[in-house]
Design an enzyme around this catalytic site. Structure first.
Site, PDB file in Angstrom:
ATOM      1  N   ARG A  26       0.831  -1.224   0.000  1.00 44.45           N
ATOM      2  CA  ARG A  26       0.000   0.000   0.000  1.00 44.45           C
ATOM      3  C   ARG A  26       0.857   1.264   0.000  1.00 44.45           C
ATOM      4  O   ARG A  26       0.421   2.348  -0.353  1.00 44.45           O
ATOM      5  CB  ARG A  26      -0.898  -0.001   1.241  1.00 44.45           C
ATOM      6  N   GLN A  49       5.545  22.569  20.763  1.00 43.75           N
ATOM      7  CA  GLN A  49       4.847  23.205  19.645  1.00 43.75           C
ATOM      8  C   GLN A  49       5.258  22.483  18.365  1.00 43.75           C
ATOM      9  O   GLN A  49       6.383  21.955  18.279  1.00 43.75           O
ATOM     10  CB  GLN A  49       5.285  24.675  19.557  1.00 43.75           C
ATOM     11  N   ASN A  51       5.170  23.178  14.191  1.00 44.46           N
ATOM     12  CA  ASN A  51       4.901  24.154  13.126  1.00 44.46           C
ATOM     13  C   ASN A  51       4.994  23.489  11.763  1.00 44.46           C
ATOM     14  O   ASN A  51       5.702  22.489  11.588  1.00 44.46           O
ATOM     15  CB  ASN A  51       5.920  25.304  13.190  1.00 44.46           C
ATOM     16  N   ARG A  62      14.972  30.714   4.339  1.00 46.13           N
ATOM     17  CA  ARG A  62      14.389  31.171   5.604  1.00 46.13           C
ATOM     18  C   ARG A  62      15.463  31.025   6.690  1.00 46.13           C
ATOM     19  O   ARG A  62      16.159  30.004   6.719  1.00 46.13           O
ATOM     20  CB  ARG A  62      13.172  30.322   5.999  1.00 46.13           C
ATOM     21  N   HIS A  65      17.422  31.578  12.294  1.00 47.92           N
ATOM     22  CA  HIS A  65      16.645  31.965  13.468  1.00 47.92           C
ATOM     23  C   HIS A  65      17.071  31.169  14.695  1.00 47.92           C
ATOM     24  O   HIS A  65      17.452  30.000  14.603  1.00 47.92           O
ATOM     25  CB  HIS A  65      15.153  31.685  13.246  1.00 47.92           C
ATOM     26  N   LYS A  75      14.904  21.716  17.990  1.00 45.72           N
ATOM     27  CA  LYS A  75      14.003  21.569  16.844  1.00 45.72           C
ATOM     28  C   LYS A  75      14.295  20.228  16.179  1.00 45.72           C
ATOM     29  O   LYS A  75      15.446  19.821  16.061  1.00 45.72           O
ATOM     30  CB  LYS A  75      14.237  22.673  15.817  1.00 45.72           C
ATOM     31  N   TYR A 135       8.053  21.129  11.851  1.00 41.86           N
ATOM     32  CA  TYR A 135       9.004  21.420  12.926  1.00 41.86           C
ATOM     33  C   TYR A 135       8.418  20.958  14.244  1.00 41.86           C
ATOM     34  O   TYR A 135       7.308  21.376  14.594  1.00 41.86           O
ATOM     35  CB  TYR A 135       9.174  22.921  13.103  1.00 41.86           C
ATOM     36  N   ASP A 171      14.351  38.760   7.478  1.00 40.47           N
ATOM     37  CA  ASP A 171      15.554  37.924   7.357  1.00 40.47           C
ATOM     38  C   ASP A 171      16.676  38.693   6.678  1.00 40.47           C
ATOM     39  O   ASP A 171      17.850  38.548   7.020  1.00 40.47           O
ATOM     40  CB  ASP A 171      15.228  36.640   6.597  1.00 40.47           C
TER      41      ASP A 171
HETATM   42  C1  LIG Z   1       8.787  30.689  14.401  1.00 38.81           C
HETATM   43  C2  LIG Z   1       7.369  31.144  14.630  1.00 38.81           C
HETATM   44  C3  LIG Z   1       6.876  32.250  13.986  1.00 38.81           C
HETATM   45  N1  LIG Z   1       5.590  32.634  14.234  1.00 38.81           N
HETATM   46  C4  LIG Z   1       5.066  33.802  13.529  1.00 38.81           C
HETATM   47  C5  LIG Z   1       5.947  35.016  13.515  1.00 38.81           C
HETATM   48  C6  LIG Z   1       5.639  35.653  12.179  1.00 38.81           C
HETATM   49  O1  LIG Z   1       4.510  36.478  12.315  1.00 38.81           O
HETATM   50  C7  LIG Z   1       5.268  34.484  11.277  1.00 38.81           C
HETATM   51  C8  LIG Z   1       6.418  34.045  10.398  1.00 38.81           C
HETATM   52  O2  LIG Z   1       7.540  33.975  11.228  1.00 38.81           O
HETATM   53  P1  LIG Z   1       8.957  33.804  10.573  1.00 38.81           P
HETATM   54  O3  LIG Z   1       9.073  34.689   9.377  1.00 38.81           O
HETATM   55  O4  LIG Z   1      10.001  33.895  11.652  1.00 38.81           O
HETATM   56  O5  LIG Z   1       8.892  32.299  10.117  1.00 38.81           O
HETATM   57  P2  LIG Z   1       9.976  31.555   9.288  1.00 38.81           P
HETATM   58  O6  LIG Z   1      10.930  32.474   8.659  1.00 38.81           O
HETATM   59  O7  LIG Z   1       9.233  30.621   8.428  1.00 38.81           O
HETATM   60  O8  LIG Z   1      10.769  30.719  10.371  1.00 38.81           O
HETATM   61  C9  LIG Z   1      10.822  29.343  10.141  1.00 38.81           C
HETATM   62  O9  LIG Z   1      11.982  29.072   9.457  1.00 38.81           O
HETATM   63  C10 LIG Z   1      13.176  29.227  10.217  1.00 38.81           C
HETATM   64  C11 LIG Z   1      14.270  28.624   9.394  1.00 38.81           C
HETATM   65  C12 LIG Z   1      13.074  28.638  11.581  1.00 38.81           C
HETATM   66  O10 LIG Z   1      13.971  27.964  12.096  1.00 38.81           O
HETATM   67  C13 LIG Z   1      11.840  28.936  12.310  1.00 38.81           C
HETATM   68  O11 LIG Z   1      11.721  28.157  13.509  1.00 38.81           O
HETATM   69  C14 LIG Z   1      10.677  28.630  11.431  1.00 38.81           C
HETATM   70  O12 LIG Z   1       9.465  28.974  12.006  1.00 38.81           O
HETATM   71  O13 LIG Z   1       4.932  33.396  12.164  1.00 38.81           O
HETATM   72  C15 LIG Z   1       4.763  31.961  15.090  1.00 38.81           C
HETATM   73  O14 LIG Z   1       3.602  32.349  15.278  1.00 38.81           O
HETATM   74  N2  LIG Z   1       5.248  30.871  15.731  1.00 38.81           N
HETATM   75  C16 LIG Z   1       6.518  30.430  15.546  1.00 38.81           C
HETATM   76  O15 LIG Z   1       6.912  29.421  16.159  1.00 38.81           O
END
Ligand SMILES: Cc1cn([C@H]2C[C@H](O)[C@@H](COP(=O)(O)OP(=O)(O)O[C@H]3O[C@H](C)C(=O)[C@H](O)[C@H]3O)O2)c(=O)[nH]c1=O
Length: 188
Positions: A26, A49, A51, A62, A65, A75, A135, A171
């Site tokens: 399957r 959490q 994500n 991205r 962070h 993570k 994540y 970023d």
């Molecule tokens: C990380 C995070 C962000 N947010 C909110 C904050 C911003 O309003 C929006 C986008 O956040 P950000 O631009 O920081 O997200 P990414 O750039 O996609 O960050 C991701 O990519 C990089 C590589 C990572 O390591 C982060 O852990 C991962 O979340 O989501 C949340 O509400 N919860 C969360 O845990």
């Protein structure tokens, strides 16, 4: 019998997690996470959490962070669609591999994950269009503790495999490392 094989990266605690897939006519079943089995990999806290990100365009980056102590987090990053070049950067104060990084290709095909300890920055580049990442975080999101470093900082020397096609404005504005930056003190 563990469903995971751990591969060391040369940076303490940063590990690649290969997953065993149980296949049949399957398809397959793959165990994404197991607290008992991954405790030996250093995942010694509950999942706080989970994500899910979708990255539309190949070449998008991205990151980099991290969350500052006491909100530092582990993570476990898995790619469920497409493929990414995933980077863990050691920011631990006093680490013998401080500011060293390793990268690994994560893809829906290889099913592997990168286990990123507390005190690391994380970033990735999409190697295909339509990448989806899952994540697992060991600490909740703490916006007030969020930090970022420039993915293109020459002092880090991250050789992204593709031309960077897109980054968020935030970023793009992350600073590079400075002589004053001595890392994250996980005891603070
Ligand atoms: C990380 C995070 C962000 N947010 C909110 C904050 C911003 O309003 C929006 C986008 O956040 P950000 O631009 O920081 O997200 P990414 O750039 O996609 O960050 C991701 O990519 C990089 C590589 C990572 O390591 C982060 O852990 C991962 O979340 O989501 C949340 O509400 N919860 C969360 O845990």
């Amino acid at each position: 019998m563990s469903r995971f094989t751990l591969i060391e990266t040369g940076i303490g605690g940063l590990r690649i997690v290969e997953r065993q897939r149980l296949g049949d006519e399957r398809g397959f079943l793959s165990r994404l996470f197991c607290a008992e089995e991954l405790a030996s990999a250093g995942w010694d806290k509950p999942v706080a959490q989970i994500n899910h990100t979708w990255t539309q365009a190949r070449g998008t980056v991205r990151g980099l962070h991290f969350q500052r102590p006491p909100h530092a987090e582990m993570k476990l990053v898995t790619c469920l669609r497409g493929a990414v070049w995933d980077v863990g950067l050691d920011l631990r104060a006093g680490s013998p591999t401080f500011l060293h990084w390793r990268a690994v290709e994560l893809s829906a095909d290889n099913g592997r994950a990168l286990l990123i300890p507390q005190g690391f920055a994380h970033g990735f580049q999409a190697l295909t269009d339509d990448c989806e990442l899952l994540y697992l975080h060991s600490a909740p999101y703490a916006a007030q503790a969020e930090g970022g470093l420039s993915a293109t900082d020459p002092a880090l020397g991250i050789n992204w495999p593709l031309p960077i096609a897109l980054r968020s404005g935030r970023d793009e504005r992350h600073p590079g490392v400075t002589p004053e930056f001595t890392g994250l003190d996980l005891n603070s």
